[in-house]
Scaffold this motif. Structure first.
Motif, PDB file in Angstrom:
ATOM      1  N   LEU A  15      75.966 -12.598 -43.012  1.00  0.00           N
ATOM      2  CA  LEU A  15      76.422 -13.759 -43.783  1.00  0.00           C
ATOM      3  C   LEU A  15      77.396 -14.589 -42.977  1.00  0.00           C
ATOM      4  O   LEU A  15      77.286 -15.812 -42.892  1.00  0.00           O
ATOM      5  CB  LEU A  15      77.084 -13.291 -45.081  1.00  0.00           C
ATOM      6  CG  LEU A  15      76.150 -12.715 -46.142  1.00  0.00           C
ATOM      7  CD1 LEU A  15      76.941 -11.996 -47.230  1.00  0.00           C
ATOM      8  CD2 LEU A  15      75.298 -13.820 -46.756  1.00  0.00           C
ATOM      9  N   ASN A  16      78.361 -13.911 -42.379  1.00  0.00           N
ATOM     10  CA  ASN A  16      79.350 -14.623 -41.587  1.00  0.00           C
ATOM     11  C   ASN A  16      78.742 -15.401 -40.447  1.00  0.00           C
ATOM     12  O   ASN A  16      79.109 -16.537 -40.193  1.00  0.00           O
ATOM     13  CB  ASN A  16      80.343 -13.620 -40.981  1.00  0.00           C
ATOM     14  CG  ASN A  16      81.639 -13.628 -41.732  1.00  0.00           C
ATOM     15  OD1 ASN A  16      82.425 -14.553 -41.601  1.00  0.00           O
ATOM     16  ND2 ASN A  16      81.843 -12.625 -42.569  1.00  0.00           N
TER      17      ASN A  16
ATOM     18  N   PHE B 118      77.075 -24.230 -47.965  1.00  0.00           N
ATOM     19  CA  PHE B 118      78.043 -23.875 -49.004  1.00  0.00           C
ATOM     20  C   PHE B 118      77.798 -22.479 -49.555  1.00  0.00           C
ATOM     21  O   PHE B 118      78.712 -21.657 -49.661  1.00  0.00           O
ATOM     22  CB  PHE B 118      78.013 -24.911 -50.140  1.00  0.00           C
ATOM     23  CG  PHE B 118      78.755 -24.468 -51.363  1.00  0.00           C
ATOM     24  CD1 PHE B 118      80.133 -24.327 -51.339  1.00  0.00           C
ATOM     25  CD2 PHE B 118      78.072 -24.163 -52.538  1.00  0.00           C
ATOM     26  CE1 PHE B 118      80.826 -23.896 -52.463  1.00  0.00           C
ATOM     27  CE2 PHE B 118      78.746 -23.732 -53.652  1.00  0.00           C
ATOM     28  CZ  PHE B 118      80.137 -23.604 -53.623  1.00  0.00           C
ATOM     29  N   LEU B 119      76.547 -22.202 -49.891  1.00  0.00           N
ATOM     30  CA  LEU B 119      76.218 -20.882 -50.446  1.00  0.00           C
ATOM     31  C   LEU B 119      76.527 -19.777 -49.434  1.00  0.00           C
ATOM     32  O   LEU B 119      77.034 -18.711 -49.795  1.00  0.00           O
ATOM     33  CB  LEU B 119      74.737 -20.830 -50.835  1.00  0.00           C
ATOM     34  CG  LEU B 119      74.322 -21.772 -51.970  1.00  0.00           C
ATOM     35  CD1 LEU B 119      72.817 -21.719 -52.189  1.00  0.00           C
ATOM     36  CD2 LEU B 119      75.063 -21.426 -53.255  1.00  0.00           C
ATOM     37  N   LEU B 120      76.227 -20.058 -48.185  1.00  0.00           N
ATOM     38  CA  LEU B 120      76.483 -19.066 -47.139  1.00  0.00           C
ATOM     39  C   LEU B 120      77.978 -18.814 -46.982  1.00  0.00           C
ATOM     40  O   LEU B 120      78.440 -17.676 -46.922  1.00  0.00           O
ATOM     41  CB  LEU B 120      75.903 -19.548 -45.806  1.00  0.00           C
ATOM     42  CG  LEU B 120      74.377 -19.543 -45.701  1.00  0.00           C
ATOM     43  CD1 LEU B 120      73.919 -20.342 -44.489  1.00  0.00           C
ATOM     44  CD2 LEU B 120      73.852 -18.116 -45.628  1.00  0.00           C
ATOM     45  N   ASN B 121      78.732 -19.897 -46.926  1.00  0.00           N
ATOM     46  CA  ASN B 121      80.182 -19.763 -46.765  1.00  0.00           C
ATOM     47  C   ASN B 121      80.809 -18.988 -47.891  1.00  0.00           C
ATOM     48  O   ASN B 121      81.669 -18.140 -47.670  1.00  0.00           O
ATOM     49  CB  ASN B 121      80.834 -21.145 -46.724  1.00  0.00           C
ATOM     50  CG  ASN B 121      81.198 -21.537 -45.324  1.00  0.00           C
ATOM     51  OD1 ASN B 121      82.151 -21.024 -44.764  1.00  0.00           O
ATOM     52  ND2 ASN B 121      80.401 -22.404 -44.736  1.00  0.00           N
ATOM     53  N   ARG B 122      80.397 -19.323 -49.092  1.00  0.00           N
ATOM     54  CA  ARG B 122      81.004 -18.661 -50.235  1.00  0.00           C
ATOM     55  C   ARG B 122      80.719 -17.167 -50.213  1.00  0.00           C
ATOM     56  O   ARG B 122      81.624 -16.342 -50.367  1.00  0.00           O
ATOM     57  CB  ARG B 122      80.489 -19.287 -51.530  1.00  0.00           C
ATOM     58  CG  ARG B 122      81.134 -18.710 -52.763  1.00  0.00           C
ATOM     59  CD  ARG B 122      80.738 -19.463 -54.023  1.00  0.00           C
ATOM     60  NE  ARG B 122      79.302 -19.394 -54.260  1.00  0.00           N
ATOM     61  CZ  ARG B 122      78.681 -19.987 -55.279  1.00  0.00           C
ATOM     62  NH1 ARG B 122      79.390 -20.701 -56.136  1.00  0.00           N
ATOM     63  NH2 ARG B 122      77.392 -19.874 -55.441  1.00  0.00           N
ATOM     64  N   ALA B 123      79.458 -16.815 -49.982  1.00  0.00           N
ATOM     65  CA  ALA B 123      79.095 -15.402 -49.967  1.00  0.00           C
ATOM     66  C   ALA B 123      79.768 -14.676 -48.800  1.00  0.00           C
ATOM     67  O   ALA B 123      80.269 -13.557 -48.941  1.00  0.00           O
ATOM     68  CB  ALA B 123      77.579 -15.250 -49.886  1.00  0.00           C
ATOM     69  N   ALA B 124      79.803 -15.331 -47.653  1.00  0.00           N
ATOM     70  CA  ALA B 124      80.399 -14.711 -46.464  1.00  0.00           C
ATOM     71  C   ALA B 124      81.890 -14.479 -46.676  1.00  0.00           C
ATOM     72  O   ALA B 124      82.413 -13.397 -46.399  1.00  0.00           O
ATOM     73  CB  ALA B 124      80.187 -15.601 -45.239  1.00  0.00           C
ATOM     74  N   GLU B 125      82.539 -15.479 -47.172  1.00  0.00           N
ATOM     75  CA  GLU B 125      83.983 -15.396 -47.373  1.00  0.00           C
ATOM     76  C   GLU B 125      84.319 -14.291 -48.362  1.00  0.00           C
ATOM     77  O   GLU B 125      85.215 -13.475 -48.130  1.00  0.00           O
ATOM     78  CB  GLU B 125      84.496 -16.740 -47.903  1.00  0.00           C
ATOM     79  CG  GLU B 125      85.983 -16.905 -47.837  1.00  0.00           C
ATOM     80  CD  GLU B 125      86.546 -16.721 -46.439  1.00  0.00           C
ATOM     81  OE1 GLU B 125      85.778 -16.860 -45.458  1.00  0.00           O
ATOM     82  OE2 GLU B 125      87.743 -16.397 -46.328  1.00  0.00           O
ATOM     83  N   GLU B 126      83.576 -14.256 -49.413  1.00  0.00           N
ATOM     84  CA  GLU B 126      83.836 -13.280 -50.457  1.00  0.00           C
ATOM     85  C   GLU B 126      83.646 -11.852 -49.948  1.00  0.00           C
ATOM     86  O   GLU B 126      84.515 -10.998 -50.122  1.00  0.00           O
ATOM     87  CB  GLU B 126      82.875 -13.549 -51.622  1.00  0.00           C
ATOM     88  CG  GLU B 126      83.243 -12.816 -52.868  1.00  0.00           C
ATOM     89  CD  GLU B 126      82.308 -13.195 -54.014  1.00  0.00           C
ATOM     90  OE1 GLU B 126      81.286 -13.854 -53.774  1.00  0.00           O
ATOM     91  OE2 GLU B 126      82.620 -12.802 -55.152  1.00  0.00           O
TER      92      GLU B 126
ATOM     93  N   ALA C 145      84.190 -22.244 -55.970  1.00  0.00           N
ATOM     94  CA  ALA C 145      83.841 -22.192 -54.547  1.00  0.00           C
ATOM     95  C   ALA C 145      84.471 -21.000 -53.852  1.00  0.00           C
ATOM     96  O   ALA C 145      84.238 -20.769 -52.681  1.00  0.00           O
ATOM     97  CB  ALA C 145      84.276 -23.482 -53.857  1.00  0.00           C
TER      98      ALA C 145
ATOM     99  N   LEU D 282      71.717 -15.534 -52.630  1.00  0.00           N
ATOM    100  CA  LEU D 282      73.101 -15.865 -52.253  1.00  0.00           C
ATOM    101  C   LEU D 282      73.944 -16.138 -53.491  1.00  0.00           C
ATOM    102  O   LEU D 282      75.109 -15.734 -53.562  1.00  0.00           O
ATOM    103  CB  LEU D 282      73.128 -17.075 -51.314  1.00  0.00           C
ATOM    104  CG  LEU D 282      72.610 -16.826 -49.900  1.00  0.00           C
ATOM    105  CD1 LEU D 282      72.532 -18.134 -49.118  1.00  0.00           C
ATOM    106  CD2 LEU D 282      73.482 -15.819 -49.166  1.00  0.00           C
TER     107      LEU D 282
ATOM    108  N   SER E  56      77.256 -13.948 -55.042  1.00  0.00           N
ATOM    109  CA  SER E  56      78.544 -14.523 -55.427  1.00  0.00           C
ATOM    110  C   SER E  56      78.788 -14.428 -56.919  1.00  0.00           C
ATOM    111  O   SER E  56      79.720 -15.033 -57.436  1.00  0.00           O
ATOM    112  CB  SER E  56      78.628 -15.984 -54.993  1.00  0.00           C
ATOM    113  OG  SER E  56      78.485 -16.086 -53.601  1.00  0.00           O
TER     114      SER E  56
ATOM    115  N   ALA F 237      76.794 -18.335 -41.829  1.00  0.00           N
ATOM    116  CA  ALA F 237      77.708 -19.322 -42.417  1.00  0.00           C
ATOM    117  C   ALA F 237      78.442 -20.084 -41.324  1.00  0.00           C
ATOM    118  O   ALA F 237      78.546 -21.314 -41.358  1.00  0.00           O
ATOM    119  CB  ALA F 237      78.714 -18.621 -43.330  1.00  0.00           C
TER     120      ALA F 237
END
Lengths: 146, 146
Positions: A17-18, B15-23, A64, A138, A142, A21
């Motif tokens: 994911l990282n 956006f979806l990638l960032n959110r999932a990755a961050e989480e 978000a 995805l 979340s 992203a």
DNA sequence: CCTTGTTAGTTACAAAATCAACTATTATCG
DNA sequence: CGATAATAGTTGATTTTGTAACTAACAAGG
């Protein structure tokens, strides 16, 4: 660089994911950075207000998954640049309803079309079905639309 | 917070990638931070060396899409803590082959099992097929195994 | 009302990431 | 060969982020 292990940490979801992203964000960043000198969080706030019309900082953070100090700073920048206005809620004077100014709307519309193209480029390597599945999974990750 | 727009920017892939990755990264971060005082990049370097046995900083950067200065600093920390050793390539004296010390291996194995559990927890909400598909699509996005 | 607790949002200070410039080494090509 | 470019990796200065502590407003129970 020889393979040494069993458990496929190459398949570790947070890593995958990282990487994805980071890569897509870096590529897309050129757009809003060059055009409007925005940071990633600023663009994300702008785009939430563009989509939903009016939200509080808190709302954006929850949706978000962005930390409140990041949002606070992004909103300060966007307000300074006259892309966003704050409206204090008269019933609960702690909260502020944020919305886009005409300039903010214009920036949003401009970037939206760029985003659309970029998204299309990204998903062009997938079938429609795959793209839809990726988005669905995805979101599920979340905790959206469970 | 009313819907205002057509183009589903809520479905914007970055956006979806960032959110999932961050989480997922935030959640998992507790593990390596509390146990070993590591940062995200340090853990990522450790895990690459754990999987592949020996790589240069450059290799890691390409594979994980991490910027070279981040890697340089992470390697410095890991070397300082005796988790990693550097071996200069005698054919190309610019490059260094990095590998784990026994202490580094131990930390890797420990964190690997934690990662395994966390990954299992993350994917438990998916069918086997979905989990496999998600991984495949994320790799494809990053240009791996095209 | 009034104490105690919670929530929205901000800010100061410390930590980390980014960017550009740098060293040292190797590759290219006239 | 020798100059120029390219590559691996590091470092310093600046920008951003994260953490924790803060203000201001509201909530709930006695």
């Amino acid at each position: 660089m020889t393979e040494k292990d069993d458990f496929a940490l190459q398949d570790f979801l947070p890593f995958l994911l990282n990487r994805a992203a980071e890569e897509s964000s870096l590529e897309f960043q050129g757009q809003y950075r060059d055009r409007y000198g925005m940071l990633r969080t600023e663009w994300r706030v702008l785009f939430h207000l563009g989509i939903y019309g009016s939200m509080t900082a808190k709302d954006i953070g929850v949706r978000a998954k962005i930390h409140k100090t990041k949002i606070s700073r992004a909103v300060a920048k966007l307000t300074e640049r006259r892309f966003v206005v704050r409206n204090r809620d008269e019933k609960d004077r702690r909260a502020e309803h944020l919305s886009l100014t005409p300039a903010g709307e214009a920036a949003y519309r401009d970037l939206q079309s760029v985003a659309k193209d970029y998204d299309a480029k990204l998903t062009s390597q997938f079938s429609d079905d795959e793209a839809e599945t990726l988005r669905r999974l995805l979101k599920k990750l979340s905790g959206m639309e469970v």
